[in-house]
Write an enzyme that holds these catalytic residues in place. Sequence first.
Site, PDB file in Angstrom:
ATOM      1  N   ARG A  55     -18.121  68.080 -11.081  1.00 51.77           N
ATOM      2  CA  ARG A  55     -17.723  68.183  -9.684  1.00 51.77           C
ATOM      3  C   ARG A  55     -17.457  69.647  -9.367  1.00 51.77           C
ATOM      4  O   ARG A  55     -16.862  70.367 -10.176  1.00 51.77           O
ATOM      5  CB  ARG A  55     -16.436  67.376  -9.434  1.00 51.77           C
ATOM      6  CG  ARG A  55     -16.626  65.867  -9.324  1.00 51.77           C
ATOM      7  CD  ARG A  55     -17.342  65.472  -8.037  1.00 51.77           C
ATOM      8  NE  ARG A  55     -17.442  64.027  -7.870  1.00 51.77           N
ATOM      9  CZ  ARG A  55     -18.450  63.269  -8.303  1.00 51.77           C
ATOM     10  NH1 ARG A  55     -19.454  63.820  -8.952  1.00 51.77           N
ATOM     11  NH2 ARG A  55     -18.445  61.970  -8.083  1.00 51.77           N
ATOM     12  N   GLU A  77     -20.728  70.820  -0.440  1.00 50.87           N
ATOM     13  CA  GLU A  77     -22.093  70.294  -0.555  1.00 50.87           C
ATOM     14  C   GLU A  77     -22.501  69.649   0.760  1.00 50.87           C
ATOM     15  O   GLU A  77     -21.699  68.919   1.339  1.00 50.87           O
ATOM     16  CB  GLU A  77     -22.167  69.261  -1.690  1.00 50.87           C
ATOM     17  CG  GLU A  77     -21.935  69.879  -3.060  1.00 50.87           C
ATOM     18  CD  GLU A  77     -21.976  68.842  -4.197  1.00 50.87           C
ATOM     19  OE1 GLU A  77     -22.296  67.672  -3.932  1.00 50.87           O
ATOM     20  OE2 GLU A  77     -21.680  69.219  -5.329  1.00 50.87           O
ATOM     21  N   HIS A  89     -27.067  68.807  -6.733  1.00 44.40           N
ATOM     22  CA  HIS A  89     -26.346  67.570  -7.069  1.00 44.40           C
ATOM     23  C   HIS A  89     -27.313  66.404  -7.269  1.00 44.40           C
ATOM     24  O   HIS A  89     -27.194  65.354  -6.613  1.00 44.40           O
ATOM     25  CB  HIS A  89     -25.289  67.223  -6.009  1.00 44.40           C
ATOM     26  CG  HIS A  89     -24.208  66.322  -6.562  1.00 44.40           C
ATOM     27  ND1 HIS A  89     -22.901  66.335  -6.130  1.00 44.40           N
ATOM     28  CD2 HIS A  89     -24.251  65.387  -7.560  1.00 44.40           C
ATOM     29  CE1 HIS A  89     -22.188  65.442  -6.810  1.00 44.40           C
ATOM     30  NE2 HIS A  89     -22.988  64.851  -7.686  1.00 44.40           N
TER      31      HIS A  89
END
Lengths: 307, 307
Positions: B223, B251, B270
């Site tokens: 993360r 993000e 991601h």
Amino acid sequence: VPTICVPDADTAAALADLKSIDPELRILVWDSVGPMPDGIDQVEFYVPPYVGRVTSAEDLGRMPALKVLQVLTAGVERWLPMVGEGVIICNGRGIHGAGTAELALAGILNHLRELPRFAAAQQRAEWDSEFTAGLRGRRVLILGAGDIGTHLAAALEVFGAKVTLVARRPRDGIRGMDELSELLPTSQIVTIALPNTPETSGLVDAKFLAAMPDGALLVNVARGPLVVTEALLVELSAQRLYAFLDVFETEPLPSDHPLWRAPNVVMTPHIGGGSVGWERVATELVVDQVRHFLRGEPLANVVSDGY
Amino acid sequence: VPTICVPDADTAAALADLKSIDPELRILVWDSVGPMPDGIDQVEFYVPPYVGRVTSAEDLGRMPALKVLQVLTAGVERWLPMVGEGVIICNGRGIHGAGTAELALAGILNHLRELPRFAAAQQRAEWDSEFTAGLRGRRVLILGAGDIGTHLAAALEVFGAKVTLVARRPRDGIRGMDELSELLPTSQIVTIALPNTPETSGLVDAKFLAAMPDGALLVNVARGPLVVTEALLVELSAQRLYAFLDVFETEPLPSDHPLWRAPNVVMTPHIGGGSVGWERVATELVVDQVRHFLRGEPLANVVSDGY
């Protein structure tokens, strides 16, 4: 006087301890480039260098006492025709296998996880978050169940790939080469990890490639001549198959070779087995083998018993 | 009437068999984008979508009968403050771990085997055969000994890397977080695979990074908030450390963010856990969990028991 010839001073230093077995042990160093050292005509155990100038048949002719040729490569095809009867050839199994399998995996993951696409997006400062393929459930065929093939299979299976190993001698859990025509059409990735022999040279020809499904990836980290480059170029140019190649029929690959400009191919310059750290493993092998030799014990990695 | 709400028709279809346990089982489908289906106020077991619009606290407020929130991510930090007392939260452990570890390994191998250098040489039709580093003997520290960390460790060890796992609760073969200051200076690769919690947020700060040796690689596939981006940018700009990042504090990463132009960093958007095939594994988990729920059996992957 047992005489050993190794390619560098570090290997020679590592052998010094073996004088406890035979105080007369004589260790020569020759890099195959400079002048041959005195006593080369008495060499019984010779280790040619892994890189640099290749020892020639003429060089070997100046070692009439030769009993063991311990090479540091996995493949021995170049040496077989160069030595006379009675010379045992041992290969470098265990030195480069893990490193070569590691490069194959790097190429496979680079392809599946599309790192080149993301590198291009990074250049454009662009968040391109479309998901990629991955290894889970992917059918991978590995030709060759030796040091390279078994390392690669073990790593692929960690991520849930369905791996099938194929070898010249089928055995428990390992399929035979005669099953290729059945296995190829369902393999999304095919990795070549076989030695180059008269039986395997040209194995990956137009018919072999045609049996691979659309969009499949061919990985060659073994030897260039196993793949018929012309046939592969046809499939790459049609963008029907992908390839990751570390080895080529001619090395270095000439700058005007059409592979450099072909689509769907990622290439590295035969660096599979040469990752940093191989020297230490090679030295350990040489020390073990010379110890066996001095004690009259069986050698490891014998690929030709001299007859 | 037990009422289950899942994010797509495929998952709903996979649950149909469970009507053999309770013929009254009611299965709703809601993608969290369109209008809520009738009966949402009776939902006891809710599975929000993995991608797309995030279910809001207000949405959850319209499910007063909720007993189980089964999410499809590994991290649950966003959900913890959103549910009331008595709601069990289960995470997606096992769905994304292997795929995320696979991306971490792709990033590590891309770095060590220098695939970007060879891609550039290929563009120039240039045979640049200098050997690269590799995993053999390389010291790799993995923070987090869960699904991601253990998969990554297993694959790295196939190639002879020396892996040390660190977890919040030290146990057999797993070191504690209090040993980090001792472990970091000898780790050539550090991979972050921890959940984002108040204890781990900001863990990788200037002091942590300063303890890493020159030329080391930081990998973050967990993360974004675990790493203090400002501090990492200092080390990257000085070209003292390298990084492979799949996750970010914000993000999508804004197009004007300095990371896009920083040296020594490779980034993916991601996509760690989202490789093709995750849906099937997710569906299997949801079916198993609903079966447990209907039978009154203990649920798997419970990260918050509701109290």
